[in-house]
Design a protein around this motif. Sequence first.
Motif, short mmCIF file in Angstrom:
data_model
loop_
_atom_site.label_atom_id
_atom_site.label_comp_id
_atom_site.label_asym_id
_atom_site.label_seq_id
_atom_site.Cartn_x
_atom_site.Cartn_y
_atom_site.Cartn_z
N TYR A 1 0.84 -1.20 0.00
CA TYR A 1 0.00 0.00 0.00
C TYR A 1 0.88 1.25 0.00
N GLN A 2 1.98 1.22 0.74
CA GLN A 2 2.85 2.38 0.82
C GLN A 2 3.44 2.70 -0.55
N ILE A 3 3.80 1.67 -1.30
CA ILE A 3 4.32 1.89 -2.65
C ILE A 3 3.27 2.55 -3.52
N LEU A 4 2.02 2.09 -3.42
CA LEU A 4 0.93 2.69 -4.19
C LEU A 4 0.70 4.14 -3.77
N ARG A 5 0.74 4.39 -2.49
CA ARG A 5 0.50 5.75 -1.99
C ARG A 5 1.61 6.69 -2.43
N ASP A 6 2.83 6.17 -2.53
CA ASP A 6 3.97 7.00 -2.94
C ASP A 6 3.99 7.27 -4.43
N SER A 7 3.31 6.41 -5.21
CA SER A 7 3.35 6.57 -6.67
C SER A 7 1.99 6.97 -7.22
#
Length: 224
Positions: free
Chosen positions: A168-174
């Motif tokens: 989820y953090q990767i998605l939120r960062d991109s």
Amino acid sequence: MENKNSSESRGALIVLEGLDRSGKTSQSTRLHSFLDGLGYSVESWRFPDRNTGVGQMISSYLANESQLDDRAIHLLFSANRWEKRSLMETKLRSGTTLIVDRYSYSGVAFSSAKGLDIEWCKAPEMGLLAPDLVLYLDIPPERAAERGGYGGERYERLEFQRKVAKSYQILRDSSWKSHLFLAVQQTIDACCPVEDVEKQIREVVSDCVVTCQKGKSISQLWLH
């Protein structure tokens, strides 16, 4: 990518995301009551929709009653969203706001947590309707595991949920912060008391619904 001829008033597509037991379902219910009380046409949806043929296959898998390849179950989750796409657009254009408990981001986060390539996971979701607002209910996996009912389904294992949180953090960062992604992304502290979480959500949702009523274009997910 924006659809043309979509400048008329419409409903908003609001998505709640987060780890298992982060409070999405209870907050979806509270938000529905709030908007309904204000006189809006509103419906609550959730994915997977276990009432469809595809959804029943997913439900069996989640209950550990069947086994499927990781790619196969990912595509079933995606198909479950695609089979509701046309109705979703019709509802929005008719002026109904949709509150959706889990959407494409869950599919990508959970499948990539299993080790699948994140871009491969996103590919079958491209062209689905993009949310107008994504509410991420942020809670540490350890705190979520302390909540009632945890562990009842396949994915409710602490170590796996830690991996999901990283995805989820990767998605939120991109995706969620990209200028190509037209939704507003709001992170909500799900460790707060239920009433405080509800208050945070109400404030940002009210603005989103008004914006859509003014004719914000309907967009498609991850297309540019």
